[in-house]
Write a protein that holds these residues in place. Structure first.
Motif, short mmCIF file in Angstrom:
data_model
loop_
_atom_site.label_atom_id
_atom_site.label_comp_id
_atom_site.label_asym_id
_atom_site.label_seq_id
_atom_site.Cartn_x
_atom_site.Cartn_y
_atom_site.Cartn_z
N ASP A 21 0.81 -1.21 0.00
CA ASP A 21 0.00 0.00 0.00
C ASP A 21 0.85 1.28 0.00
O ASP A 21 0.34 2.36 0.28
N VAL A 22 2.12 1.17 -0.31
CA VAL A 22 2.99 2.34 -0.39
C VAL A 22 3.75 2.36 -1.72
O VAL A 22 3.69 3.34 -2.46
N PHE A 27 4.22 6.45 -6.07
CA PHE A 27 5.27 6.61 -5.05
C PHE A 27 6.64 6.32 -5.64
O PHE A 27 7.62 7.03 -5.37
N ARG A 28 6.71 5.27 -6.46
CA ARG A 28 8.00 4.94 -7.07
C ARG A 28 8.49 6.06 -7.98
O ARG A 28 9.70 6.29 -8.10
N ALA A 29 7.59 6.78 -8.61
CA ALA A 29 7.99 7.87 -9.50
C ALA A 29 8.75 8.95 -8.75
O ALA A 29 9.78 9.45 -9.23
N ALA A 262 6.91 17.54 -5.27
CA ALA A 262 6.85 16.07 -5.16
C ALA A 262 5.44 15.61 -4.85
O ALA A 262 4.97 14.60 -5.39
N THR A 263 4.76 16.33 -3.97
CA THR A 263 3.39 15.95 -3.62
C THR A 263 2.46 16.07 -4.82
O THR A 263 1.60 15.21 -5.04
N PHE A 269 -0.05 11.52 -10.56
CA PHE A 269 0.16 10.15 -11.02
C PHE A 269 -0.85 9.21 -10.36
O PHE A 269 -1.40 8.31 -10.98
N SER A 270 -1.14 9.46 -9.08
CA SER A 270 -2.11 8.64 -8.36
C SER A 270 -3.48 8.71 -9.02
O SER A 270 -4.17 7.70 -9.18
N ILE A 271 -3.87 9.90 -9.44
CA ILE A 271 -5.17 10.07 -10.09
C ILE A 271 -5.18 9.39 -11.47
O ILE A 271 -6.15 8.73 -11.84
N ARG A 272 -4.09 9.55 -12.22
CA ARG A 272 -4.02 8.90 -13.53
C ARG A 272 -4.08 7.37 -13.41
O ARG A 272 -4.72 6.70 -14.22
N TRP A 273 -3.42 6.85 -12.41
CA TRP A 273 -3.28 5.39 -12.30
C TRP A 273 -4.49 4.74 -11.63
O TRP A 273 -4.90 3.65 -11.99
#
Length: 328
Positions: A21-22, A27-29, A262-263, A269-273
């Motif tokens: 969950d992390v 997060f990796r990006a 960074a945030t 990216f979180s929204i896209r994925w």
């Protein structure tokens, strides 16, 4: 030069730990930007992959800019682990990693993760079959042992190397310890000092500052380090450690603009994925980490957590930049 198979990782690579969950693609990006040399997916259930479970399948998503990247698998059934390794190999990661270290009850009580530390012959057999089924390098992440009476990792490391793994990461705690107490790297050093060992040995546990990283590098002689919890909300730690190794001085901490940048990247990216609803919801747990230690930040954190849309979140971030900007 440290290598896993033909994968060149530099003189002393810093690895991003696979955290449930992390360690997802968003997060990796930001950790790749922060200097991580090798990253892993969240650990993926072998049973989930075989059942074609959507959540497990989504965890196979990897991107070219992430390379080198490994897919980490866990499970308690040898046949299922072999099949899942074949499935994972099809998406063309750089390596396959086997989790023999997860201590949480939901995993260990199903005979997976750290549970294999109680059945070394099965661990060795499972690893051997996975090595045989894929052309990719196979690596292992594990712990010192199940408990203080079974710290058998020096012998286990030899046996795993002998059946073909190409790198080993050891977390310096037993399963019983979970994440409590201080990580003990002395047995990790013994593995590295063993004249029979020829594969890279990476240490893991409690590396949370450049000073500690250098101290442990010098004291324990490992080939590299895996960093987990210290990177959550602070992806700059990788480059900070590298700079300290090279120059003997600490980089200045990230400014507010760096934290917001960074945030934002993580959020977008979180929204896209994941889609807008889940992407925004799951991002909320990260805000406190990105802005940890910032004076009088609580009102802004509450606004970020409560913001319903991407536009609302970004508007709050603009307010943060304006509020904390240094007057010229």
């Amino acid at each position: 030069m440290v290598k896993i198979g033909q994968i060149a990782l530099g003189d002393f690579p810093l690895l991003l730990a696979p955290m449930e969950d992390v360690s997802d693609p968003p997060f990796r990006a930001v950790c790749k930007d922060g200097g991580a040399d090798l990253m892993y997916t969240e650990f993926i259930s072998s049973e989930g992959l075989i059942r074609d479970a959507a959540k497990s399948r989504q965890k196979l998503d990897i991107f070219e800019y992430e390379r080198p990247i490994g897919i980490q698998l866990f499970g308690g059934d040898i046949g299922n682990m072999v099949e899942s390794a074949k499935i994972a190999s099809e998406v063309n990661p750089d390596l396959i990693d086997i989790n023999y270290g997860c201590p949480v009850k939901a995993v260990a009580c199903r005979g997976a993760g750290a549970a294999l530390l109680q059945d070394i012959p099965k661990m060795v057999k499972m690893t051997e079959e996975i090595v045989k089924c894929t052309s990719l390098p196979v690596t292992v992440k594990t712990r010192l042992g199940w408990d203080d009476k079974t710290k058998n990792i020096v012998e286990v490391a030899e046996r795993l190397q002998d059946i073909g793994i190409q790198a080993l990461t050891v977390h310096g705690r037993t399963r019983v310890q979970m994440y409590k107490g201080e990580a003990d790297w002395s047995l990790i050093a013994q593995i590295k000092e063993n004249p029979r060992m020829r594969i890279p040995i990476f240490g893991n546990g409690d590396i949370d500052s450049p000073e500690k990283a250098l101290e442990y590098k010098n004291r324990y002689g490992v080939d590299g380090m895996m960093i987990g919890r210290a990177a959550i909300g602070y992806p700059w730690i990788f480059n900070e450690i590298k700079h300290f190794f090279k120059h003997g001085e600490k980089l200045a901490p990230p400014e507010m603009a760096d934290r917001v940048k960074a945030t934002r990247k993580h959020l977008e990216f979180s929204i896209r994925w994941k889609g807008p609803k889940l992407g925004i919801f799951e991002m909320r747990r990260h805000y406190a980490n990105y802005f940890k230690g910032i004076a009088d930040f609580k009102p802004f954190r509450m606004q970020l957590v409560e913001a319903p849309t991407e536009a609302d979140v970004l508007a709050v971030m603009d307010q943060i930049i304006e509020h904390y900007s240094v007057p010229v």
